[in-house]
Design a protein around this motif. Sequence first.
Motif, short mmCIF file in Angstrom:
data_model
loop_
_atom_site.label_atom_id
_atom_site.label_comp_id
_atom_site.label_asym_id
_atom_site.label_seq_id
_atom_site.Cartn_x
_atom_site.Cartn_y
_atom_site.Cartn_z
N SER A 1 -63.03 27.91 6.77
CA SER A 1 -63.60 26.99 7.76
C SER A 1 -62.91 27.18 9.12
O SER A 1 -62.28 26.27 9.65
CB SER A 1 -63.46 25.54 7.28
OG SER A 1 -64.28 24.69 8.04
N TRP B 1 -64.79 26.79 14.18
CA TRP B 1 -64.87 25.46 14.80
C TRP B 1 -64.22 25.47 16.19
O TRP B 1 -63.31 26.25 16.46
CB TRP B 1 -64.13 24.43 13.94
CG TRP B 1 -64.88 24.05 12.70
CD1 TRP B 1 -64.86 24.68 11.49
CD2 TRP B 1 -65.78 22.96 12.55
NE1 TRP B 1 -65.68 24.07 10.60
CE2 TRP B 1 -66.26 22.98 11.21
CE3 TRP B 1 -66.24 21.94 13.41
CZ2 TRP B 1 -67.17 22.06 10.72
CZ3 TRP B 1 -67.13 21.01 12.90
CH2 TRP B 1 -67.60 21.07 11.59
N TYR C 1 -62.36 22.55 18.45
CA TYR C 1 -61.81 21.21 18.27
C TYR C 1 -61.53 20.56 19.62
O TYR C 1 -61.51 21.23 20.67
CB TYR C 1 -60.51 21.28 17.46
CG TYR C 1 -60.66 21.96 16.10
CD1 TYR C 1 -61.06 21.24 15.00
CD2 TYR C 1 -60.40 23.32 15.96
CE1 TYR C 1 -61.19 21.87 13.75
CE2 TYR C 1 -60.53 23.95 14.73
CZ TYR C 1 -60.93 23.21 13.63
OH TYR C 1 -61.07 23.83 12.41
N THR D 1 -56.83 20.93 9.30
CA THR D 1 -57.98 20.73 10.21
C THR D 1 -59.20 20.09 9.56
O THR D 1 -60.19 19.84 10.26
CB THR D 1 -58.40 22.09 10.81
OG1 THR D 1 -58.65 23.02 9.73
CG2 THR D 1 -57.34 22.64 11.73
N GLU D 2 -59.15 19.80 8.27
CA GLU D 2 -60.36 19.27 7.61
C GLU D 2 -60.84 17.98 8.28
O GLU D 2 -62.04 17.83 8.56
CB GLU D 2 -60.06 19.02 6.13
CG GLU D 2 -61.31 18.62 5.34
CD GLU D 2 -61.02 18.47 3.86
OE1 GLU D 2 -61.91 17.98 3.15
OE2 GLU D 2 -59.90 18.84 3.41
N GLU E 1 -62.51 18.27 11.81
CA GLU E 1 -63.88 18.80 11.91
C GLU E 1 -64.90 17.70 12.24
O GLU E 1 -65.96 17.98 12.80
CB GLU E 1 -64.26 19.51 10.60
CG GLU E 1 -63.48 20.80 10.36
CD GLU E 1 -63.73 21.40 9.00
OE1 GLU E 1 -64.59 20.84 8.25
OE2 GLU E 1 -63.08 22.41 8.65
N LEU F 1 -69.15 22.87 15.34
CA LEU F 1 -69.27 24.07 14.52
C LEU F 1 -69.88 25.19 15.37
O LEU F 1 -70.88 25.02 16.03
CB LEU F 1 -70.18 23.78 13.32
CG LEU F 1 -70.31 24.92 12.28
CD1 LEU F 1 -68.97 25.26 11.66
CD2 LEU F 1 -71.31 24.51 11.21
#
Length: 372
Positions: A224, A227, A229, A360-361, A364, A369
């Motif tokens: 993942s 991304w 952020y 980082t989960e 998100e 994305l």
Amino acid sequence: MDNEYTLEELACLTQEKIDLGEKLLEDLAKLDSVDGVRKISKKISQELKFLNKVKNTRTVSVNHILCSNLTHFGCLVQCLLSCENVTHVDYPLPLEERGSKLRVDIVADGGATWIKVIARNPKSLSDAVHGRTSYGSKSILEQAEEYVEAAESNPHMFKPPRVVFRFLSNIDDELVTELQQIGVIVLVLQTSQPVPRTETATVKSLNLDITTLIAYVSAMTNGSAHWEYNEPLLTEQARWEREKPIKPLLEQYFHGKELICCETAYSSFNEILSILGGPKEKSRAEELFRKVRILPDVPLPQEMKNIKVGGKIKPRSLQIFAFGLMHEAITVTSNEGFVRAARMQGLEVPVFLHDARALTEEKEQSGRLLDE
């Protein structure tokens, strides 16, 4: 003695030295990134400047040629080109017991081999063996003892580096035997022997730092990374991860090794995970710790007791790296700041460095994305 040579002969001999020096600079240019090489190149350039000056002003003498350091530098470069994985040239090491410094000509095999290059002629060698040198100079046997003692005090991957004395001229068997009894490997440069390489030390245990535990379970390193952020640093880490994934690197390094972790690292990681970690990151952490042995913290070893805490040297990091030293385990970490700061204070810790990655989960949810 100068009367034995005409000015033309002296000029010719000087030009030979100048040609040698220029060739050495060409050879060293290929090794420019090795620590200490530029310093040697600068010294050779100074020798060339002097020789060109005395040649052009026709003031050259035989002593200028005989006393030129280019003979030593020639041997040094010849030896350097035959070595593998050279990390330092003309490397200074403190001798704490003696209050002085020892200079290692070449550190090779990634740090596992120290080489001293000796370019003296047989007569000079005989004098040096028996201490018939200028006031304050050490005999070769005294130098050998210093090298071996320093190697014992500065282990590489928990073993003393092997000490090699590489001579330009042949030496008598008695000296070879005495040096070998001290613990020195003897080679003669004229025979074109390659330096014997030390097998890579096989360390079986890895000490996992907090930064490594975080990087291993992070959403970013587990598929993942596409991304953007709100935090620019995390966006930058995600870009690095897309270019150079960390998890495969760690998996490869972990393979076949025992994974250990001290209680300080374990509890600190869990504290961070409980605050910042997402459900999948927490699940991956549980899975990881089925493969990692958690062991008690250890007292600081002697070599760490004088390290000053402050800046990049935090008490928690000191404890984690001390654990690795005590268990003779390589510490896997992204804490490069500690490693550099410790080195500045004379402490070399065996490490495997990797780039940092954050948890980082949860980030998100406020991130964007990217198109893959």
